[in-house]
Each structure stands twice: as C-alpha cells, then as structure tokens.
Design a protein around this motif. Structure first.
Motif, mmCIF file in Angstrom:
data_model
loop_
_atom_site.group_PDB
_atom_site.id
_atom_site.type_symbol
_atom_site.label_atom_id
_atom_site.label_comp_id
_atom_site.label_asym_id
_atom_site.label_seq_id
_atom_site.Cartn_x
_atom_site.Cartn_y
_atom_site.Cartn_z
ATOM 1 N N ASP A 37 0.851 -1.194 0.000
ATOM 2 C CA ASP A 37 0.000 0.000 0.000
ATOM 3 C C ASP A 37 0.885 1.241 0.000
ATOM 4 O OD1 ASP A 37 0.635 0.772 2.657
ATOM 5 O OD2 ASP A 37 -1.023 -0.399 3.480
ATOM 6 N N GLU A 67 -8.219 0.673 5.970
ATOM 7 C CA GLU A 67 -9.337 -0.274 5.947
ATOM 8 C C GLU A 67 -10.404 0.126 4.917
ATOM 9 O OE1 GLU A 67 -9.614 -3.126 7.813
ATOM 10 O OE2 GLU A 67 -11.607 -3.574 7.031
ATOM 11 N N LYS A 70 -10.134 -1.675 1.704
ATOM 12 C CA LYS A 70 -10.156 -3.153 1.631
ATOM 13 C C LYS A 70 -11.501 -3.566 1.041
ATOM 14 C CE LYS A 70 -10.320 -6.474 4.929
ATOM 15 N NZ LYS A 70 -10.022 -7.219 6.164
ATOM 16 N N GLY A 99 -2.616 -6.074 7.656
ATOM 17 C CA GLY A 99 -3.730 -6.975 7.406
ATOM 18 C C GLY A 99 -4.570 -6.577 6.197
ATOM 19 N N ASP A 103 -4.967 -9.468 3.622
ATOM 20 C CA ASP A 103 -6.341 -9.970 3.438
ATOM 21 C C ASP A 103 -6.820 -9.780 2.000
ATOM 22 O OD1 ASP A 103 -6.517 -10.591 6.110
ATOM 23 O OD2 ASP A 103 -8.368 -9.491 6.465
ATOM 24 N N THR A 123 3.648 -6.606 7.865
ATOM 25 C CA THR A 123 4.514 -5.506 8.303
ATOM 26 C C THR A 123 3.962 -4.734 9.493
ATOM 27 O OG1 THR A 123 3.473 -3.930 6.801
ATOM 28 C CG2 THR A 123 5.341 -5.203 5.928
ATOM 29 N N THR A 124 2.786 -5.100 9.988
ATOM 30 C CA THR A 124 2.276 -4.486 11.218
ATOM 31 C C THR A 124 2.302 -5.549 12.314
ATOM 32 O OG1 THR A 124 -0.016 -5.114 10.776
ATOM 33 C CG2 THR A 124 0.705 -2.956 9.948
ATOM 34 N N PHE A 163 10.511 -4.510 10.450
ATOM 35 C CA PHE A 163 9.483 -3.641 9.870
ATOM 36 C C PHE A 163 8.739 -2.828 10.928
ATOM 37 C CE2 PHE A 163 9.198 -6.691 6.083
ATOM 38 C CZ PHE A 163 9.962 -5.851 5.283
ATOM 39 N N THR A 166 9.126 1.313 12.120
ATOM 40 C CA THR A 166 8.467 2.527 11.598
ATOM 41 C C THR A 166 6.977 2.582 11.938
ATOM 42 O OG1 THR A 166 8.128 1.360 9.520
ATOM 43 C CG2 THR A 166 10.046 2.814 9.637
HETATM 44 N N1 LIG Z 1 -6.755 -12.641 7.988
HETATM 45 C C1 LIG Z 1 -6.757 -12.595 9.296
HETATM 46 O O1 LIG Z 1 -6.704 -13.616 9.955
HETATM 47 C C2 LIG Z 1 -6.815 -11.266 9.991
HETATM 48 C C3 LIG Z 1 -6.538 -11.179 11.352
HETATM 49 C C4 LIG Z 1 -6.595 -9.935 11.951
HETATM 50 C C5 LIG Z 1 -6.903 -8.827 11.227
HETATM 51 N N2 LIG Z 1 -7.159 -8.926 9.902
HETATM 52 C C6 LIG Z 1 -7.477 -7.742 9.115
HETATM 53 O O2 LIG Z 1 -6.339 -6.900 9.095
HETATM 54 C C7 LIG Z 1 -6.750 -5.559 8.938
HETATM 55 C C8 LIG Z 1 -6.050 -4.724 9.928
HETATM 56 O O3 LIG Z 1 -4.644 -4.971 9.823
HETATM 57 P P1 LIG Z 1 -3.587 -3.845 10.149
HETATM 58 O O4 LIG Z 1 -3.851 -3.283 11.461
HETATM 59 O O5 LIG Z 1 -2.259 -4.413 9.838
HETATM 60 O O6 LIG Z 1 -4.034 -2.701 9.120
HETATM 61 P P2 LIG Z 1 -3.371 -2.021 7.880
HETATM 62 O O7 LIG Z 1 -2.914 -3.016 6.883
HETATM 63 O O8 LIG Z 1 -4.356 -1.028 7.412
HETATM 64 O O9 LIG Z 1 -2.087 -1.274 8.483
HETATM 65 C C9 LIG Z 1 -2.277 -0.171 9.330
HETATM 66 C C10 LIG Z 1 -1.530 1.060 8.794
HETATM 67 O O10 LIG Z 1 -0.132 0.894 9.003
HETATM 68 C C11 LIG Z 1 0.571 1.095 7.790
HETATM 69 N N3 LIG Z 1 1.758 0.264 7.879
HETATM 70 C C12 LIG Z 1 1.857 -1.050 7.617
HETATM 71 N N4 LIG Z 1 3.089 -1.490 7.935
HETATM 72 C C13 LIG Z 1 3.780 -0.420 8.388
HETATM 73 C C14 LIG Z 1 5.101 -0.252 8.860
HETATM 74 N N5 LIG Z 1 5.931 -1.304 8.975
HETATM 75 N N6 LIG Z 1 5.483 0.987 9.234
HETATM 76 C C15 LIG Z 1 4.627 2.033 9.164
HETATM 77 N N7 LIG Z 1 3.362 1.923 8.728
HETATM 78 C C16 LIG Z 1 2.949 0.689 8.344
HETATM 79 C C17 LIG Z 1 -0.408 0.738 6.728
HETATM 80 O O11 LIG Z 1 -0.079 1.350 5.500
HETATM 81 C C18 LIG Z 1 -1.702 1.267 7.313
HETATM 82 O O12 LIG Z 1 -1.806 2.624 7.040
HETATM 83 C C19 LIG Z 1 -8.248 -5.557 9.109
HETATM 84 O O13 LIG Z 1 -8.819 -5.385 7.842
HETATM 85 C C20 LIG Z 1 -8.559 -6.904 9.684
HETATM 86 O O14 LIG Z 1 -9.830 -7.357 9.283
HETATM 87 C C21 LIG Z 1 -7.112 -10.119 9.292
#
Ligand SMILES: NC(=O)c1ccc[n+]([C@@H]2O[C@H](COP(=O)([O-])OP(=O)(O)OC[C@H]3O[C@@H](n4cnc5c(N)ncnc54)[C@H](O)[C@@H]3O)[C@@H](O)[C@H]2O)c1
Ligand SMILES: NC(=O)c1ccc[n+]([C@@H]2O[C@H](COP(=O)([O-])OP(=O)(O)OC[C@H]3O[C@@H](n4cnc5c(N)ncnc54)[C@H](O)[C@@H]3O)[C@@H](O)[C@H]2O)c1
Ligand SMILES: [Zn+2]
Ligand SMILES: [Zn+2]
Lengths: 354, 354
Positions: A37, A67, A70, A99, A103, A123-124, A163, A166
């Motif tokens: 992203d 989100e 997504k 995620g 996802d 990466t989160t 990762f 940041t």
């Molecule tokens: N498949 C599954 O089992 C499962 C489990 C839990 C959550 N999820 C889904 O995951 C999503 C939430 O995941 P999330 O919290 O990772 O959200 P996300 O992917 O939106 O990441 C959150 C924010 O952090 C940024 N980011 C990502 N990595 C970064 C890094 N290393 N440094 C700085 N910024 C970074 C992203 O660009 C985004 O703006 C939800 O849609 C949820 O439904 C899925």
C-alpha cells in the motif's frame, strides 16, 4: 524462535527475508508480483525489493492504505492489473503490508484464475501476530467487515521484526490487543508475562509466542467449525464498534482499539454468563485501560451497534453468538447473547472512568 | 441412470426434484435462497418452488439472463441481497438455471462469509452435461471469461431432463458441443453413438453418459493439474471466438457454438501436431457442420483473437497451451502452439464451405 509449521506452510521468523529469497528461488514461478500500500511501499517494500533485485523480475502493484480501501472495488483494480501484466496460474503474489494488504491480496490471489500462489510479508504487529496464520482472506462490502472472502492458505509467511520500527504507536497498540486476547483465551502464563512487560514496544519473542498460540488453535480447527471460535473473543462487539467508528469518526479506531473495547464488554458478559470472576475482570480492565484510551459511546449508538452485530458473520440465524471466557486463559464458545445483554455490556464500558 | 458420485457430492438423475426436497429436509439450513435468471424464473423456478412450498421458507434472488451479466457487478448485487436477507454460514443457495446462474451462484456462495453451501439445478443442456460436475465457479471481468472464480464443489446437483423442453434450439446445440467433445477426447463408442443419433432433441441417456465421462476425468484431477486439461479441447480457440462474438455481434454465438468452431480449428491442429488422421478430421467436420452453421471470420479478426488467446487462463507464461486429440477418443494435453499455427487453423475454418 523456530520456524512454525502451519496448515501446509511455514511461518519464518529468523532471517526471514533471506528465507523469502530462498522460497522464490525454489519456486519456478512464471511471474512474480508484489502488492503493497502507499505506506508500506515507502517503509517496507525497499527492504524486500533490494533482496529480490537480481534474483527475479517482478511487477509492483500498489493500493491505497487503510481499511476503507479493503473493498471489492480495489480487488477489481488489482485483478485488472494482473490481467494486464499477464499473470497466470503459475504466478506468485507477495503481499507486503498490514492486514489490509494481506487480506485483500490473499483474496485476489485465491480467486484470480481460480487461485494462484501467494505469500505474506506482514509488516504491522497486528498482521504478524494475527493475520499471518489462519488462512482467512477477505474484503469488506457495504462496510460489513470481511463479508467476502475465502479460506486459502498462503504458501509461506515471512515475519520480519525490523518492519515494526516505523510502525506508529497506535498501530502497535492495535496488534497488542490480539496478543492480549491470545493470553486471555488460551494461556494464563502468557497473559501474566504480557501484563508485566513494557507494552509500548513490540517484542519479537512475544510476537512469536502469540503466533504459536494462534497456530495451535487454527491447526485444531482449520475451517472454524468449533474450537477456533475462541479467537472471536472481543470481536462480536469489537467488529461492530470498529464499523461504527469507521462510518462515524474522522480519526477512526484501529482494529485492535475496537477489539480492546470488545474485550472489556465481553469480559463483563463473561462474568454474567460464563463464570469469569469479578476480580479477573478487574485485572483485565486495569491492563486494557492502561494501554487504550476511553472511546466515547452515547445512547444514540446502541441501536446502530446492535444492528451491526446482527449482520456479523459469526451469527447463526437470529441469535447473536459470542465467544466469552470462563477464566483468564480459557474460553467458552457459542454463548448466545440477547440484544439487551449486549447493550448492557456496552453501557458497562461507557460507565467506566479512565 | 444411477446417481453419480462426484467430488464429495451426488449428481441425481432420477426423480431429482424429489431428491432436492429430501436434501433440504435433511440439511437443517438456517435459511434457503434460490437464485435464478429472468428466463429460468419463468420456465423452471415454478417446478422447484411448488415442491418447496410447505417444506421450507425461501427467498428468491434473480439476476438478468445472459453471459454479459456473469460479472462481478452482479455478484456484488447478489452479495448485498444476501446481507439484506440475513444469510449466514449455515444458509443454502439453490442455483436454478444454466451455466451463468450456476457459475455465478457458486462463486457468490463460495466467497460470501468465506463460503456457505450451494446446490445446482442445471436447466440447460450445457449446464447439465458440463457445469454440473467439476467444481468450477466463476465470473467474467473485462470480458475475459471466468477470470475470477474458485474451485468449490456444490453439495449436490439435481439434473431434471424435463427442464430441457422449453430450451431454445440454439441452446440445445450449445450443450451438444460439450457432449461431442466428451466423445472426441475420451470415448470413441460414445462419439459413434452421438454421430448416429438424432441430435436435435436432448436425450437423457446421452446426457447421463456425458456426465459419467466428465466425472471420471474430474475425479482423476480435481484441481486441473494435468489430465483434466483434456476437457479444454476446442476451448482455447473457442473461448477467444466466444469473447470476440460477445464483443462484436448483436446476436452473439453461444458457448457451444463457439466451442464447435474451436473443435474444428483444434482438430485441424491435431492433424498437424498430434497424429489425428485426416479422415478422422473429416468425420469430425462432417458431424459438426451438420449441426452448426458457419460463422464468418475475416482477416481483421485474427489479431484480436490471438490477443484474446494470450489472455486465456490456460496459458503458462508466453506460450499458448492447447489440448489436442491424437485420435477420436484420445486427447493430447500441453501442446504448445504458436500464434501462427493458431491463426492458420482459424484460416482453415474460414476456408471450409458449408
Ligand atoms: N486474515 C486474518 O486472519 C486477519 C486477522 C486480523 C486482522 N485482519 C485484518 O487486518 C486488517 C487490519 O490490519 P492492520 O492493522 O495491519 O491494518 P493495515 O494493513 O491497514 O495497516 C495499518 C496502517 O499501518 C501502515 N503500515 C503497515 N506497515 C507499516 C510499517 N511497517 N510501518 C509504518 N506503517 C505501516 C499501513 O499502511 C496502514 O496505514 C483488518 O482489515 C482486519 O480485518 C485479518
Ligand atoms: N462451471 C463449469 O464447469 C462450466 C462448464 C461449462 C460452461 N460453463 C459456463 O456456463 C455458461 C454457459 O451456460 P449456459 O449455456 O447454460 O448459459 P445460460 O445460463 O446463459 O443459459 C442460456 C440461456 O437459456 C436460458 N435458459 C436456461 N434454462 C432454460 C430452460 N430450461 N428453458 C428455456 N430457457 C432456459 C437462460 O436464461 C439463458 O438465457 C458460460 O458462462 C460458461 O462459462 C461453466
Ligand atoms: Zn482481530
Ligand atoms: Zn465448455
């Protein structure tokens, strides 16, 4: 930290970006695509591409972060790019992001030409501890979370703690909620360890322990027929609050922030219905309120939240099916809750002062 | 005609609408939905609903008929209706229609809340002989056929020959192409039987034999890794011609009409590359031209057709991978064809006089 074996694939923790290179070199893929992203393109992608340059050609696909993106519309955009780039059933998609990316990318790959291989580079903190095992892919529709998706396993997951450096503080807190949940539903000792740790910086050892717990649960019940429902603790209310916030707040709650609210509410329900002790609830509240700020809920939102819960995919027919805990470290699935009970639990949260 | 056992589910031929009622009575589904299109709503749905009335409540969902509506946009519409109707993971979707309804309905069900049960009631000859076994679901995107889909098995298929009485002649011919293909790729005796039959009216015994052949092939290779590719005979060129016609003709070709053209072209390629005898090709041409009118191809369409074939999902990288036949009743998969060869085969078709 050993490599974890999940449903037919490995989750790598040690020198995982080298493992990614090894994986690709062994894979004989016709084409390689990387999905990221607009944030992870800057802060995470370079570490991946610098390893892949000279190893394999690849095409980059980027979605908007957050989100709100997504969605099926973004899937259509990615599918069209895959068509234009000439992706086929022997291609590989590498999802580099949180995620949202894993996802959506997993769903796109599992349905393009009836499925081609994908791997995740979460990466989160949230995606490392939660989305990296379980095989759930999905996107939102009409702001119903994950309503469209598949159960499809990635071919590998590469967890790279670097990762997280940041990652903004709120995102760290978001992932932490799932780690705390893992302790609450399955492992009191892990809960105690978390409770006594500095929770403001991600700790790779604790990430690893969380994945071990989640993986154990998932292996027991790959298609969420029973046992795996324990992972839903905090999520019936949490998902509704998350959707509500997404629809109503400019600066909306993260997934984990919403789940933390859900765990307080469902913790309260656990005392009413599942045998959780009052002092355990108080301990849970004290840890959660140490990390998560109060979210304002007023009377007008209960009806909206209730109708969101009814649309939640964990329901069976008209009942609202919740996962509660019977004590710290043990869960109680299939607890049927009424609208009134859920509403009371939200009011309990609203009544807390912190 | 016995019940056929496919990949974990049954295909019923005898008194199959009664079997549908039995299936639902045993199923304990939370909700039942019936998907049809604007045609099958009139000519097929009443026979189903008159059996279900009093047995189970159900909600009806209708899509517009025709391949042009087998799209993600219609999926989104159906998903939204399922949300509004309160579908959950314990619901059942009954697809009543031709391949468009069963392919789209199967995809919708396999991805809504990560998958809930569906059964197919195929109402065209094509969907009875071809779409009823195999587990392929899918929709088109940017007029690339079936580019988005899953491999998901229905829980049962109910073949009711009575539905074919209202089927227009061109739709009968469409299904017939797949039956002829089953003979050509796998069973010379069946081919001979077809060759000597009145091909203008569907014959339930022959429908049954076709499903037996297709099922045997599918059970050998559920995920189309190898052997099952034999079912693609006629389809590399046929799919391109079908897409071309859909984009260019007011009254476009049916799937089977396009596949019949594909089988003549790929029959010609089979003589050049796979050992098919010239007199076998002539026999194939004589049977096919008896049933299918000539389709006009002029010089301007070859480039378009070639670029469509390159987008076809059966390709691996840059090569165009065709399934040919080595004799009547035996196929030869993974025959790599060049653009020039494919173009020559189209010119061969264009040169035929009939
Ligand atoms: N498949 C599954 O089992 C499962 C489990 C839990 C959550 N999820 C889904 O995951 C999503 C939430 O995941 P999330 O919290 O990772 O959200 P996300 O992917 O939106 O990441 C959150 C924010 O952090 C940024 N980011 C990502 N990595 C970064 C890094 N290393 N440094 C700085 N910024 C970074 C992203 O660009 C985004 O703006 C939800 O849609 C949820 O439904 C899925
Ligand atoms: N999943 C598979 O394995 C598989 C196999 C073959 C074809 N397909 C797909 O199936 C589709 C073509 O199937 P189709 O030819 O059945 O198309 P279709 O579903 O469009 O049906 C053709 C027409 O006949 C009408 N119709 C259906 N039943 C009728 C009846 N009993 N009486 C009168 N009219 C009736 C329909 O409304 C439609 O207008 C294509 O999209 C193709 O990709 C899928
Ligand atoms: Zn969660
Ligand atoms: Zn076909």
């Amino acid at each position: 930290m050993d490599t974890i074996q999940s449903l037919g694939y490995n989750v790598y923790f040690n020198d995982s970006l080298t493992e990614l290179v090894n994986f690709i070199q062994q894979g004989k893929y016709s084409k390689v695509f990387i999905l990221s992203d607009d944030q992870t393109s800057n802060c995470c992608l370079p570490a991946v591409t610098e390893r892949l340059d000279g190893v394999t050609p690849y095409d980059l696909i980027e979605i908007s972060s957050g989100e709100a993106n997504k969605t099926i519309d973004f899937c259509i955009g990615v599918w069209k790019m895959l068509i234009d780039f000439g992706a086929d059933r022997h291609s590989l998609l590498i999802n580099v992001g949180g995620g949202v990316v894993t996802d959506l990318g997993g769903f796109v790959a599992s349905t393009f030409k009836r499925g081609f291989d994908f791997v995740n580079v979460p990466t989160t903190l949230l995606s490392q501890v939660d989305a990296s095992v379980g095989g759930k892919t999905g996107v939102d529709l009409d702001s119903i979370k994950n309503i469209i998706g598949t159960f499809t396993q990635p071919k590998a997951v590469f967890v790279h703690p670097g990762f997280l450096e940041t990652l903004p503080e709120r995102q760290v807190r978001s992932g932490l909620a799932e780690m705390l949940k893992h302790g609450l539903i399955d492992d009191e000792a892990y809960w105690d360890e978390l409770k006594n740790s500095d929770l403001s910086v991600p700790n790779p050892e604790l990430v690893f322990k969380s994945v071990v717990i989640k993986n154990k649960i998932v292996l027991d019940d790959p298609l969420e027929k029973g046992r795996r429902k324990c992972l839903n603790f905090g999520h019936t209310i949490g998902h509704a609050v998350e959707t509500f916030s997404l629809d109503n707040d400019g600066d909306h709650l993260t997934h984990g922030e919403a789940i933390a609210i859900g765990m307080i509410c469902e913790g309260w329900l656990s005392v009413q219905k599942a045998g959780l002790k009052q002092e355990e609830l108080e301990e849970i509240i004290s840890v959660l309120t140490r990390v998560y700020p109060k979210y304002h809920l007023d009377d007008s939102c209960y009806t909206v939240l209730n109708s969101l819960m009814k649309k939640d995919k964990k329901n069976e027919g008209d009942n609202i099916n919740c996962t509660l805990i019977s004590k710290i470290g043990a869960c109680a699935i299939n607890q049927i809750c009424t609208e009134d009970e859920l509403c009371e639990s939200l009011k309990f949260y609203a009544s807390l002062n912190f």
